[in-house]
Design a protein around this motif. Structure first.
Motif, PDB file in Angstrom:
ATOM      1  N   LEU A 148       6.764  -8.877   7.218  1.00  0.00           N
ATOM      2  CA  LEU A 148       6.038 -10.141   7.265  1.00  0.00           C
ATOM      3  C   LEU A 148       6.265 -10.853   5.940  1.00  0.00           C
ATOM      4  O   LEU A 148       6.111 -10.250   4.871  1.00  0.00           O
ATOM      5  CB  LEU A 148       4.543  -9.902   7.485  1.00  0.00           C
ATOM      6  CG  LEU A 148       4.149  -9.361   8.863  1.00  0.00           C
ATOM      7  CD1 LEU A 148       2.667  -8.997   8.886  1.00  0.00           C
ATOM      8  CD2 LEU A 148       4.455 -10.384   9.954  1.00  0.00           C
TER       9      LEU A 148
ATOM     10  N   ASP B  46       5.388 -14.387   3.734  1.00  0.00           N
ATOM     11  CA  ASP B  46       4.559 -15.589   3.587  1.00  0.00           C
ATOM     12  C   ASP B  46       5.113 -16.468   2.475  1.00  0.00           C
ATOM     13  O   ASP B  46       5.533 -15.963   1.420  1.00  0.00           O
ATOM     14  CB  ASP B  46       3.125 -15.209   3.221  1.00  0.00           C
ATOM     15  CG  ASP B  46       2.271 -14.908   4.443  1.00  0.00           C
ATOM     16  OD1 ASP B  46       2.829 -14.846   5.551  1.00  0.00           O
ATOM     17  OD2 ASP B  46       1.051 -14.724   4.270  1.00  0.00           O
TER      18      ASP B  46
ATOM     19  N   GLU C  33       3.939 -18.193   7.880  1.00  0.00           N
ATOM     20  CA  GLU C  33       4.273 -16.770   7.939  1.00  0.00           C
ATOM     21  C   GLU C  33       5.461 -16.540   8.869  1.00  0.00           C
ATOM     22  O   GLU C  33       5.497 -17.041   9.992  1.00  0.00           O
ATOM     23  CB  GLU C  33       3.078 -15.949   8.424  1.00  0.00           C
ATOM     24  CG  GLU C  33       3.355 -14.450   8.433  1.00  0.00           C
ATOM     25  CD  GLU C  33       2.135 -13.628   8.813  1.00  0.00           C
ATOM     26  OE1 GLU C  33       1.528 -13.019   7.918  1.00  0.00           O
ATOM     27  OE2 GLU C  33       1.785 -13.625  10.009  1.00  0.00           O
TER      28      GLU C  33
ATOM     29  N   ARG D 294       0.802  -3.589  11.609  1.00  0.00           N
ATOM     30  CA  ARG D 294      -0.381  -3.419  10.765  1.00  0.00           C
ATOM     31  C   ARG D 294       0.018  -2.905   9.387  1.00  0.00           C
ATOM     32  O   ARG D 294      -0.497  -3.371   8.367  1.00  0.00           O
ATOM     33  CB  ARG D 294      -1.353  -2.448  11.440  1.00  0.00           C
ATOM     34  CG  ARG D 294      -2.556  -2.034  10.586  1.00  0.00           C
ATOM     35  CD  ARG D 294      -3.430  -3.207  10.233  1.00  0.00           C
ATOM     36  NE  ARG D 294      -4.623  -2.791   9.515  1.00  0.00           N
ATOM     37  CZ  ARG D 294      -5.405  -3.608   8.825  1.00  0.00           C
ATOM     38  NH1 ARG D 294      -5.122  -4.907   8.766  1.00  0.00           N
ATOM     39  NH2 ARG D 294      -6.473  -3.161   8.196  1.00  0.00           N
TER      40      ARG D 294
ATOM     41  N   ASP E 211       1.595  -5.640   7.445  1.00  0.00           N
ATOM     42  CA  ASP E 211       0.552  -6.564   7.001  1.00  0.00           C
ATOM     43  C   ASP E 211      -0.209  -6.002   5.802  1.00  0.00           C
ATOM     44  O   ASP E 211      -0.550  -6.735   4.866  1.00  0.00           O
ATOM     45  CB  ASP E 211      -0.404  -6.845   8.159  1.00  0.00           C
ATOM     46  CG  ASP E 211      -1.346  -8.000   7.866  1.00  0.00           C
ATOM     47  OD1 ASP E 211      -0.876  -9.041   7.364  1.00  0.00           O
ATOM     48  OD2 ASP E 211      -2.550  -7.866   8.139  1.00  0.00           O
TER      49      ASP E 211
ATOM     50  N   TYR F  91      -0.532  -7.628   2.156  1.00  0.00           N
ATOM     51  CA  TYR F  91      -1.836  -7.851   1.531  1.00  0.00           C
ATOM     52  C   TYR F  91      -1.853  -7.304   0.104  1.00  0.00           C
ATOM     53  O   TYR F  91      -2.388  -7.930  -0.814  1.00  0.00           O
ATOM     54  CB  TYR F  91      -2.926  -7.184   2.372  1.00  0.00           C
ATOM     55  CG  TYR F  91      -4.311  -7.302   1.788  1.00  0.00           C
ATOM     56  CD1 TYR F  91      -5.070  -8.453   1.985  1.00  0.00           C
ATOM     57  CD2 TYR F  91      -4.861  -6.264   1.025  1.00  0.00           C
ATOM     58  CE1 TYR F  91      -6.340  -8.571   1.443  1.00  0.00           C
ATOM     59  CE2 TYR F  91      -6.126  -6.377   0.482  1.00  0.00           C
ATOM     60  CZ  TYR F  91      -6.861  -7.529   0.695  1.00  0.00           C
ATOM     61  OH  TYR F  91      -8.115  -7.644   0.148  1.00  0.00           O
TER      62      TYR F  91
END
Length: 209
Positions: free
Chosen positions: A85, A87, A131, A178, A181, A185
């Motif tokens: 992912l 961003d 994203e 997950r 992600d 994070y």
């Protein structure tokens, strides 16, 4: 498709009636209108179906298209699989200060740069907003992390934060994403502008690009 079947049936019926002389010219014309209308509807439905998995702004896959491909690849246990992912940092500020058109141009530029640098087996998608999601069949976590860092280097004027995860045995699609992600994070919590592999994935845990 049911509509296409109706178009075929009505068309064949019209031709048969005309050959037998059982249909007036008016009836034939009416049936022709029905056939034309149904054909138009069919074409529209086909176009919509083909566009359902694409993002109109960037031309990439959208979240739906990505999730469908991810589900297919997760079921294959014979090859490595990684996902990421990515961003764009502080993208909202760009929209707020320069306008949404500037933000759209940036999204298209980043998408174009990344798409050209990816192997044919990879799938890049606009996951939503600023994203992006990346599916990398055949790459383990270390290889995927190296590729993601290379993508980030292609847009040096754009801050990018990225989280990478490698599929583990028995992973579902949701579990794989997950972990990606969670890695993303952690990058954001550490100050953004970096790419990291999920801590449970071998062998690197995190590093700046």
């Amino acid at each position: 498709m049911a509509v296409a079947h109706v178009v075929t049936v009505v068309g064949v019926t019209t031709a048969a009636l005309l050959l037998r002389g059982d249909a007036s010219a008016a009836s034939a014309a009416a049936l022709a209108v029905v056939v034309s209308t149904l054909a138009s509807v069919t074409r529209t439905l086909v176009v919509r179906a083909s566009d359902a998995g694409s993002d109109a702004l960037t031309g990439l896959a959208n979240r739906r298209g990505f999730d469908e491909a991810l589900g297919e690849h997760v079921r294959r246990a014979d090859v490595p699989l990684s996902a990421a992912l990515l961003d764009l940092d502080h993208f909202k500020l760009i929209n707020d200060t320069d306008g949404h058109e500037a933000g759209d141009r940036l999204l298209r530029r980043v998408a174009g740069s990344w798409r050209q640098a990816l192997p044919g087996s990879a799938l890049l998608a606009r996951h939503g907003g600023d994203e992006f999601a990346l599916l990398l069949p055949g790459l383990d976590g270390s290889e995927a992390l190296a590729l993601v860092r290379r993508l980030c280097s292609l847009v040096p004027d754009v801050g990018v934060s990225a989280g990478v995860a490698q599929r583990c045995p028995q992973d579902t699609a949701a579990q794989l994403m997950r972990r990606a992600d969670l890695a993303l994070y952690r990058v954001k919590a550490d100050g953004r502008g970096a790419a990291a592999l999920h801590a449970d994935d071998p062998p690197e845990a995190a590093a700046s690009r």
